[in-house]
Scaffold this motif. Structure first.
Motif, PDB file in Angstrom:
ATOM      1  N   MET B   1       0.831  -1.203   0.000  1.00  9.98           N
ATOM      2  CA  MET B   1       0.000   0.000   0.000  1.00  9.98           C
ATOM      3  C   MET B   1       0.862   1.250   0.000  1.00  9.98           C
ATOM      4  SD  MET B   1      -3.425   0.756   0.760  1.00  9.98           S
ATOM      5  CE  MET B   1      -4.124   2.357   0.600  1.00  9.98           C
ATOM      6  N   LEU B   5       1.502   4.022  -3.087  1.00 13.33           N
ATOM      7  CA  LEU B   5       1.095   5.415  -2.998  1.00 13.33           C
ATOM      8  C   LEU B   5       2.225   6.340  -3.408  1.00 13.33           C
ATOM      9  CD1 LEU B   5      -1.199   6.161   0.007  1.00 13.33           C
ATOM     10  CD2 LEU B   5      -1.334   7.055  -2.302  1.00 13.33           C
TER      11      LEU B   5
ATOM     12  N   ILE D   3      -1.036   9.431  15.003  1.00  9.42           N
ATOM     13  CA  ILE D   3      -1.972  10.074  14.091  1.00  9.42           C
ATOM     14  C   ILE D   3      -1.712   9.641  12.648  1.00  9.42           C
ATOM     15  CG2 ILE D   3      -0.570  12.154  13.696  1.00  9.42           C
ATOM     16  CD1 ILE D   3      -3.263  13.675  13.966  1.00  9.42           C
ATOM     17  N   LEU D   4      -0.478   9.161  12.410  1.00  9.49           N
ATOM     18  CA  LEU D   4      -0.134   8.774  11.051  1.00  9.49           C
ATOM     19  C   LEU D   4      -0.593   7.356  10.700  1.00  9.49           C
ATOM     20  CD1 LEU D   4       3.405  10.318  10.650  1.00  9.49           C
ATOM     21  CD2 LEU D   4       1.243  11.144   9.782  1.00  9.49           C
ATOM     22  N   THR D   5      -1.052   6.626  11.703  1.00 11.05           N
ATOM     23  CA  THR D   5      -1.532   5.279  11.377  1.00 11.05           C
ATOM     24  C   THR D   5      -3.046   5.196  11.489  1.00 11.05           C
ATOM     25  OG1 THR D   5      -1.134   4.684  13.648  1.00 11.05           O
ATOM     26  CG2 THR D   5       0.552   4.080  12.063  1.00 11.05           C
ATOM     27  N   TYR D   7      -5.171   5.520   9.367  1.00 11.05           N
ATOM     28  CA  TYR D   7      -5.852   4.857   8.265  1.00 11.05           C
ATOM     29  C   TYR D   7      -6.059   3.384   8.529  1.00 11.05           C
ATOM     30  CZ  TYR D   7      -1.229   3.265   6.680  1.00 11.05           C
ATOM     31  OH  TYR D   7      -0.009   2.673   6.582  1.00 11.05           O
ATOM     32  N   TYR D  13     -12.637   6.135  10.410  1.00 12.20           N
ATOM     33  CA  TYR D  13     -13.642   6.104   9.333  1.00 12.20           C
ATOM     34  C   TYR D  13     -15.026   6.353   9.880  1.00 12.20           C
ATOM     35  CZ  TYR D  13      -9.909   4.132   6.551  1.00 12.20           C
ATOM     36  OH  TYR D  13      -8.754   3.948   5.895  1.00 12.20           O
ATOM     37  N   VAL D  16     -15.486  10.012  10.474  1.00 10.98           N
ATOM     38  CA  VAL D  16     -15.728  10.762   9.246  1.00 10.98           C
ATOM     39  C   VAL D  16     -17.148  10.517   8.769  1.00 10.98           C
ATOM     40  CG1 VAL D  16     -15.066  11.038   6.844  1.00 10.98           C
ATOM     41  CG2 VAL D  16     -13.323  10.722   8.581  1.00 10.98           C
TER      42      VAL D  16
ATOM     43  N   LEU F  11       4.056   8.840   5.175  1.00 14.37           N
ATOM     44  CA  LEU F  11       3.497   9.621   4.077  1.00 14.37           C
ATOM     45  C   LEU F  11       2.073   9.178   3.773  1.00 14.37           C
ATOM     46  CD1 LEU F  11       4.730  11.855   2.474  1.00 14.37           C
ATOM     47  CD2 LEU F  11       5.192  10.237   0.654  1.00 14.37           C
ATOM     48  N   VAL F  12       1.896   7.859   3.832  1.00 13.54           N
ATOM     49  CA  VAL F  12       0.544   7.354   3.587  1.00 13.54           C
ATOM     50  C   VAL F  12      -0.405   7.906   4.632  1.00 13.54           C
ATOM     51  CG1 VAL F  12      -0.865   5.289   3.519  1.00 13.54           C
ATOM     52  CG2 VAL F  12       1.372   5.296   2.460  1.00 13.54           C
ATOM     53  N   GLY F  13       0.054   7.901   5.888  1.00 14.02           N
ATOM     54  CA  GLY F  13      -0.785   8.441   6.959  1.00 14.02           C
ATOM     55  C   GLY F  13      -1.126   9.890   6.709  1.00 14.02           C
ATOM     56  N   LEU F  14      -0.130  10.619   6.258  1.00 11.82           N
ATOM     57  CA  LEU F  14      -0.325  12.032   5.976  1.00 11.82           C
ATOM     58  C   LEU F  14      -1.380  12.213   4.890  1.00 11.82           C
ATOM     59  CD1 LEU F  14       1.176  14.301   7.339  1.00 11.82           C
ATOM     60  CD2 LEU F  14       2.531  14.553   5.259  1.00 11.82           C
ATOM     61  N   ILE F  15      -1.241  11.396   3.856  1.00 12.60           N
ATOM     62  CA  ILE F  15      -2.197  11.516   2.754  1.00 12.60           C
ATOM     63  C   ILE F  15      -3.589  11.152   3.224  1.00 12.60           C
ATOM     64  CG2 ILE F  15      -2.853  10.470   0.548  1.00 12.60           C
ATOM     65  CD1 ILE F  15       0.119  10.438  -0.089  1.00 12.60           C
ATOM     66  N   PHE F  16      -3.648  10.201   4.146  1.00 12.12           N
ATOM     67  CA  PHE F  16      -4.947   9.840   4.688  1.00 12.12           C
ATOM     68  C   PHE F  16      -5.585  11.034   5.385  1.00 12.12           C
ATOM     69  CE2 PHE F  16      -7.509   8.106   8.225  1.00 12.12           C
ATOM     70  CZ  PHE F  16      -8.481   7.494   7.452  1.00 12.12           C
ATOM     71  N   LEU F  17      -4.763  11.705   6.204  1.00 13.41           N
ATOM     72  CA  LEU F  17      -5.283  12.887   6.893  1.00 13.41           C
ATOM     73  C   LEU F  17      -5.750  13.929   5.876  1.00 13.41           C
ATOM     74  CD1 LEU F  17      -2.741  13.258   9.803  1.00 13.41           C
ATOM     75  CD2 LEU F  17      -5.061  12.362   9.864  1.00 13.41           C
ATOM     76  N   ILE F  20      -9.048  13.005   4.500  1.00 18.14           N
ATOM     77  CA  ILE F  20     -10.139  13.322   5.428  1.00 18.14           C
ATOM     78  C   ILE F  20     -10.440  14.810   5.387  1.00 18.14           C
ATOM     79  CG2 ILE F  20     -10.761  13.422   7.858  1.00 18.14           C
ATOM     80  CD1 ILE F  20      -9.410  10.798   8.250  1.00 18.14           C
ATOM     81  N   LEU F  53     -11.140   7.439   0.445  1.00 19.59           N
ATOM     82  CA  LEU F  53     -11.249   6.680   1.703  1.00 19.59           C
ATOM     83  C   LEU F  53     -11.571   5.218   1.410  1.00 19.59           C
ATOM     84  CD1 LEU F  53     -13.168   9.073   4.115  1.00 19.59           C
ATOM     85  CD2 LEU F  53     -10.756   8.501   4.094  1.00 19.59           C
ATOM     86  N   PHE F  56      -8.552   3.507   0.591  1.00 19.35           N
ATOM     87  CA  PHE F  56      -7.800   3.153   1.796  1.00 19.35           C
ATOM     88  C   PHE F  56      -8.385   1.918   2.460  1.00 19.35           C
ATOM     89  CE2 PHE F  56      -6.027   7.421   1.659  1.00 19.35           C
ATOM     90  CZ  PHE F  56      -4.739   7.187   2.088  1.00 19.35           C
TER      91      PHE F  56
END
Lengths: 146, 334, 177, 108, 372, 174
Positions: B1, B5, D3-5, D7, D13, D16, F11-17, F20, F53, F56
């Motif tokens: 994943m 990205l 906060i970075l995990t 997802y 979810y 949101v 970075l993935v986490g950042l993009i997730f934020l 959102i 989302l 994800f």
């Protein structure tokens, strides 16, 4: 049903025929001229703005008969002459052509009975200022001679 | 994943560059090609063969002021050109240029391209609406109805391919076509389904691509002789530049998709030509298709809006549906 | 043939047979000769005249009174003429405007009909023929522009060729630019 | 839990989804126009289907159920939009307004 | 539809096509009330480049005003000069040498071809095809070069004089004209394949803008607009003038009443004009190009005169009211496109905008000629 | 479990934020903007965010369907409707009544908080069954377990399209 398909096929065929024509044209040589880099010779009868004709001595042949001024449909020619002492003929002192109004019809040249006017071959006459189109033909003649 | 990205981000950057460069030089190619068809040289002053013309044009566009018409919806007006680039850029992500060169291969790649293509009409709608111009509005409405009408036969044809290959993965679709012209989906004689109608499918798909990208003879959206310039009538400067780029980027996407679905992607046309790298073949194929786009544009007059819809509903959809049925039947038999 | 029938129909408009007597034989010389003095002598009486086509370029020349105009145009319409043009002439000496209607036919039997009517200069009013010939609309508007002749009943009598706010009539002889 | 995990966490979810749902409800109450209400309604549906998708990913015993529900919701939403908008257009043609209150007032 | 267009509080909206719009070929404005893509009513507004030629005619002498005629219609100037010259010659009783008439006819017909070629290109461009315009312009350039070598200018020729011509044609011109005829026929075959046969083109024009005979008559339409509606009307045949009776040519008439018929008429007319030019070149007599005693000052006899000619755009009429003076008392110029354009308002009602603009293209508009 | 910001996972986490943020921003625009066209634009942004989302959530198919249907169809239809029915007049008035603004906000806030509390407080059975994102399983289930529903939904869609056409036509005649 048959008509439906034949119409589709005829239509498609006409499109391919058209494509074929443009394809052939693609390989033919270019016919245009890159204008400011190349220019063409104007034909002998090309009607530009008018120009005075000189006689052997380099003087204008015009005798100030005013025929051109009268013939002009748009009043763009103004000429003036005077009789110098001891001479029977009038001498041209100014010949103004207001090219902003001239429609290049050639009536003046036709009206001239003394073969004193001709057409110039100039066509690069673009300018952004109006004043550039008030021609003093006498001065142009002198410039040409000098 | 995570790695995919990263790939995607990298790919988006590359895609923007690729799209911009392609747009610029496709404009050049278009003008040169049109010139030759009409027996004039086309741009030939700036640089050898006029090759510096596109960057200079770009420079000129950037130097211009972006004017926003009075009464326009400012935010949407500015956002619309940017939005119009978005689908094309996103679609580049999943396109396999060769066995190796693909940003992020998805198992639903085909669907992704269609999904983003469908959202492209939103940008036109916003541009037309926000310009506060009746011509722009009419153009936007036309473009959308056109996009909707042609998505259907396009999707049906794509589904035919999906049926034949059993996947929506673009790479897999290409892999199943072999290294010769008879293995490609356009003449699938050596693959397992011997559907002789595929050339017509190809034509339908190509027609739909023309219509979806708003190209002549289906350029009703910008029909310059009646709607003046259509949805981008009020745009100047880079707003116009972006629409222009988006148009060419869409053409590239359309050609890529046609190549992948029908023309064997990166495969050479004959097996012994396999020593040439796949990406060369791929690019060759898409540029031939793009040349055809240009060629068609400078040959045909424009259709009418009802002629366009008639073509879609009365000819393309029935034939593509029939083809879908036939393919399904053939797959069941063989 | 068609010229004959049209002429008869037009002549029927004039009650006194004097109009028919007015007819001048079609010979160019005599025509020229008595045409010129006639103009100076004053306006000719209403009636139908057959003209020499080779000289004038039309066959029938009918001068009608203003209230006969619609009838005359109706006759022309029934005989399947098409409208060529409408125009005016300012006869300033006589203090009159002349409105000229030109008609012609689409078939090979050439027949050009001119219908004229005269109105006083100080009150130029002519009924519109847009009800009969829809194509007269612009021609009438143009004549209104140039001469200030009012066409009663015209649906949309505003300047056509001149600017929308124009209140001058350039083809009047007393117009000074 | 960084906060970075986020997802990888179900709650993110769900939150949101809840927010979208809440905004949808807010829009549905405050919007005057029928189209505005329709937009808000779409958001409520999306909030719901986000929940389905999240549960499908994190807790569902069957990895397809939630997705299928989301797809059905989409179909229903599309149908709703089509029929709702045609009603809006019809109302607009009739009353020259898409304001919900005007429509209530002008009976007939 | 002669009523003015106003704003109405319903779903219709008003679109201004022009005065600067690619389809209007100049400064023409059409106010259209639209219901979606459909035109509910239209009002044509003309006069943006009105120059009051008729007043100029009254103020200038006959030879001075002659120059204006070629400025009326910049594409088919020769035909308009021809009408005026014929009318004044008729009024003043000037005899024209036969050679001059032949050369006039050659020039008028060549000019007609040039005009039709330009119309063809512009019409196809109105429909969105660009390349045919360029091909048509190439052929047109050939004609213009030929004419420039004789008359001295490319558009506003000022070539005709009362009684004859400005100057004679030479062998070079004749040779060029003879070369031109097969070349043009070859090009016509190309246009036939590229445009006329094209399915998109045909689908757009078939059945577009039905114009009945009755409408044509009520509006006084002429040229291809009338001939496309099955009206066999061409001034060259109906009221022969000049030396046209000497030539063997047909009037193409199509009965479909649609835009394709109008297109076909014009394309067939090119072929007929070629035939006339061919015959005129063969029959061209020797002799002077001006009468021996051409009057210096033109003073027509008093009276009124009408002369109609068939120009590239239809039946052009000159009505001359002379009082015997040096200037006309009244000079009316009946321009064909004025009448042809007038149909537009009524006919385009209920059409889609792109069909209406295709119809407008098929009318062959030259705006200076409408506005005069 | 705590990746650095600059690693790939971070970075993935950042993009997730970011996703959102986009989603919620789009939602706020959709619910609050004065002009309806902007509301649709917001809705579109929101839908694209939701699509991301879904991506994800390991289901690219639904993500793409989200974009295809919501953005490509629903949003386009709504903006068509807005363009047909003039929306400018509505922005002149305020909300329906004085209470509706705060009342709506309070109701929505209560609902949101309640849902959030449920989401946070409940111990969801934590047994992630990660699907492989394949379409096959969805297809199989749609045509086996859910075939009845599938057909019903198809009929609903068909009826709604026909109904929409009929209603829109009726209005035009009057």
């Amino acid at each position: 049903m048959g008509a439906y398909f034949s119409e589709i096929f005829q239509g498609l065929w006409s499109l391919f025929v058209g494509l074929g024509i443009t394809f052939k044209e693609f390989f033919k040589p270019v016919v245009t001229m890159p204008y400011p880099y190349e220019t063409i010779e104007m034909p002998a009868r090309y009607r530009g703005h008018v120009e005075l004709i000189e006689d052997e001595e380099g003087k204008p042949k015009c005798i100030v008969c005013m025929a051109c001024q009268r013939a002009c449909p748009s009043d763009c020619i103004t000429l003036d002459g005077e009789k110098p002492e001891g001479s029977k003929k009038k001498v041209l002192t100014s010949y103004q052509l207001d090219f902003t109004r001239c429609s290049l019809c050639g009536s003046c040249v036709e009206a001239c009975n003394f073969d004193a006017l001709t057409f110039s071959k100039e066509y690069n006459l673009a300018s952004t200022r109006k004043e550039d189109f008030y021609f003093d033909l006498l001065k142009r003649l002198e410039d040409r001679n000098s | 994943m995570s790695l995919t990205l990263l790939n995607v981000i990298f790919a988006v950057v590359v895609a923007i560059a690729f799209a911009a460069l392609n747009a610029a030089y496709l404009v050049w190619a278009e003008r040169r090609g049109a010139g030759r068809i009409q027996r004039r040289p086309g741009p030939n002053i700036n640089g050898p063969f006029g090759l510096f013309q596109p960057p200079l044009d770009g420079l000129k566009l950037m130097a211009k002021q972006l004017t926003i018409p009075g009464g326009a919806d400012k935010i949407l007006f500015v956002a619309a050109p940017v939005l119009s680039m978005f689908p094309a850029i996103m679609s580049f992500v999943t396109i396999p240029f060769s066995e190796m060169i693909v940003a992020h291969n998805m198992n639903v790649g085909l669907l992704m391209i269609f999904a983003f293509a469908s959202s492209g009409s939103m940008a036109l709608l916003f541009a037309g609406w926000s310009s506060r111009n009746k011509y722009a509005m009419m153009s936007a409405v036309r473009s959308v109805s056109q996009a909707v009408a042609y998505e259907i036969p396009m999707l049906i044809t794509a589904i035919t391919i999906v049926l034949m290959t059993g996947t929506m993965d673009l790479m897999e679709i290409v892999r199943q076509q072999g290294p010769s012209i008879l293995h490609w989906n356009i003449f699938p004689l050596l693959t397992n389904s011997h559907n002789l109608l595929m050339p017509f499918s190809f034509l339908i798909f190509f027609t739909c691509t023309l219509a979806e990208t708003n190209r002549a003879p289906f350029d009703l959206g910008e029909a310059e002789s009646e709607l003046v310039a259509g949805f981008h009538i009020e745009y100047g400067s880079m707003g116009f530049g972006l629409f222009f780029m988006a148009e060419y980027a869409n053409i590239v996407i359309g050609s890529c998709l046609t190549t992948i679905l029908f023309l064997g992607g990166w495969h050479p046309p004959l097996p012994f030509l396999g020593f040439i790298p796949g990406v060369v073949w791929f690019l060759l194929k898409i540029y031939i298709l793009i040349a055809t786009f240009i060629w068609i544009r400078w040959t045909f007059p424009r259709t009418t809006i009802y002629g366009l819809l008639n073509l879609s509903w009365k000819i393309l959809i029935p034939i593509s549906l029939f083809n879908l049925l036939l393919t399904a039947g053939l797959l069941k038999v063989f | 043939m068609i010229a004959e029938t049209t002429k008869k129909a037009l002549q029927a408009l004039f009650p006194e047979p004097a109009a028919a007597v007015e007819e001048i034989p079609a010979s160019p010389e005599t025509e020229e000769a008595d045409k010129a003095p006639k103009k100076e002598a004053g306006p000719r009486p209403n009636g139908v005249i057959e003209r020499d086509y080779a000289v004038h370029g039309y066959h029938l020349d009918a001068q009608v009174a203003v209230d006969q105009l619609i009838d005359a145009v109706n006759i022309v319409d029934q005989n399947e003429f098409f409208i060529e043009t409408i125009t005016g002439v300012d006869w300033i000496k006589e203090g009159e405007f002349e409105v000229i209607y030109d008609f012609s036919r689409y078939d090979f039997e050439v027949c050009r009909v001119v219908i004229r009517t005269r109105v006083p200069r100080d009150n130029p009013q002519v009924p519109t023929i847009t009800g009969i010939y829809a194509g007269a609309n612009w021609h009438e508007r143009e004549t209104h522009d140039f001469f200030g002749i009012k066409f009663e009943g015209h649906p949309h009598l505003i300047p056509l060729l001149l600017p929308e706010d124009a209140d001058f009539h350039p083809l009047r002889k007393d117009f000074k630019p | 839990m960084s906060i970075l995990t986020l997802y990888n966490s179900l709650q993110a979810y769900l939150l949101v989804g809840a927010l979208l749902f809440g905004m949808g409800v807010y829009g549905l109450i405050t919007r005057r126009t029928l189209i505005g209400m329709l937009i808000a309604g779409e958001m409520i549906l999306v909030g719901a289907s986000l929940n389905f998708m999240a549960f499908n990913r994190f807790t569902a015993p069957d990895p397809a159920t939630g997705q299928i529900f989301a797809l059905f919701i989409m179909a229903i939403a599309a149908a709703e939009a089509a029929i709702g908008l045609s009603i809006v257009i019809a109302i607009y043609r009739h009353y020259r307004s898409i304001d919900a209150q005007d429509v209530v007032k002008l009976k007939g | 539809m002669s009523k003015p267009i106003e704003l109405r509080p319903d779903e219709t909206f008003v679109v201004n096509v022009g005065p600067q719009h690619p389809a209007t070929h100049g400064v023409l404005r059409v106010k259209m009330r639209m219901d979606g893509e459909y035109i509910v009513e239209a009002e044509t507004v003309i006069g943006y480049i009105h120059r009051m030629h008729e007043k100029m005619g009254e103020l200038k002498t006959y030879p001075q005003f002659l120059m204006n005629l070629s400025r009326m219609d910049y594409l088919g100037a020769m035909g308009y000069c021809h009408g005026h010259v014929l009318c004044v010659e008729k009024a003043a009783g000037i005899e024209v040498p036969e050679r001059a008439e032949y050369i006039r006819v050659i020039m008028v017909e060549l000019n007609r071809i040039a005009s039709h070629l330009f119309w063809f290109g512009a019409f196809v461009m109105d429909l969105g095809g660009f390349s045919p315009l360029m091909y048509a312009l190439q052929d047109r350039e050939y004609i213009l070069d030929m004419m420039e070598s004789v008359t001295g200018s490319r558009l506003t020729y000022c070539y005709f004089r009362f009684g004859g011509l400005y100057n004679d044609i030479d062998d070079e011109f004749i040779a060029a004209a003879r070369r031109f005829i097969p070349r043009m026929r070859k090009s016509m075959a190309k246009y036939e394949k590229l445009v006329t046969g094209n399915v998109i083109f045909r689908k757009r024009l078939e059945g577009n803008a039905f114009l009945s005979k009755e409408v044509c008559r009520k509006y006084g339409a002429s040229s291809a607009v009338a001939r496309g509606s099955g009206i066999n009307f061409d001034v060259r045949k109906n009221e022969p003038y000049s030396v046209y009776p000497e030539f063997n040519f047909d009037i193409p008439v199509f009965h479909e009443c649609d835009s394709l018929a109008r297109y076909n008429v014009r394309m067939a007319e090119i072929e007929q004009s070629l035939r006339i030019v061919e015959q005129a070149l063969d029959k061209l007599p020797d002799g002077p190009i001006m009468p021996a005693k051409a009057p210096k000052i033109i003073k027509p006899n008093a009276g009124d005169y009408y002369q109609a000619v068939e120009t590239a755009r239809g039946s052009f009429g000159v009505r001359l009211v002379s009082d015997g003076g040096k200037t006309p008392y009244r000079l009316k110029l009946r321009s064909p496109t004025y009448s042809n354009m007038h149909l537009f308002d009524e006919t385009c009602t209920g059409m889609m905008i792109m069909d209406a603009l295709a119809f407008m293209g098929s009318l062959d508009l030259v705006i200076p000629e409408i506005d005069r | 479990m705590n990746p650095s910001l600059f690693s790939a996972d971070g970075l993935v986490g950042l993009i997730f934020l970011l996703t959102i943020a986009i989603t919620i921003a789009g939602g706020i625009i959709a619910c609050n903007s004065e002009r309806l066209v902007r509301a649709v634009a917001g809705l579109m942004i929101c839908f694209i965010g939701v699509g991301a989302l879904y991506y994800f959530l390991n289901s690219p198919f639904v993500a793409m369907m989200q974009v295809l249907i919501y953005v490509g169809a629903v949003a386009v239809t709504i903006s068509f409707a807005i363009m047909l029915a003039d929306p400018e007049q509505s922005s002149q008035h305020g909300p329906i009544n004085a209470l509706s603004g705060p009342f709506g906000f309070i109701t929505a806030a209560l609902l949101t908080v309640g849902l959030a509390l449920i989401a946070l407080k409940t111990m969801w059975g934590d047994e992630p069954k990660v699907n492989d994102g394949s379409v096959k399983i969805i297809g199989t289930q749609l045509l086996t377990d859910y075939s009845m529903v599938f057909e019903l939904v198809s009929i609903v869609l068909l009826i709604s399209i026909i109904g929409a056409l009929v209603i829109a036509r009726e209005g035009r005649k009057s």
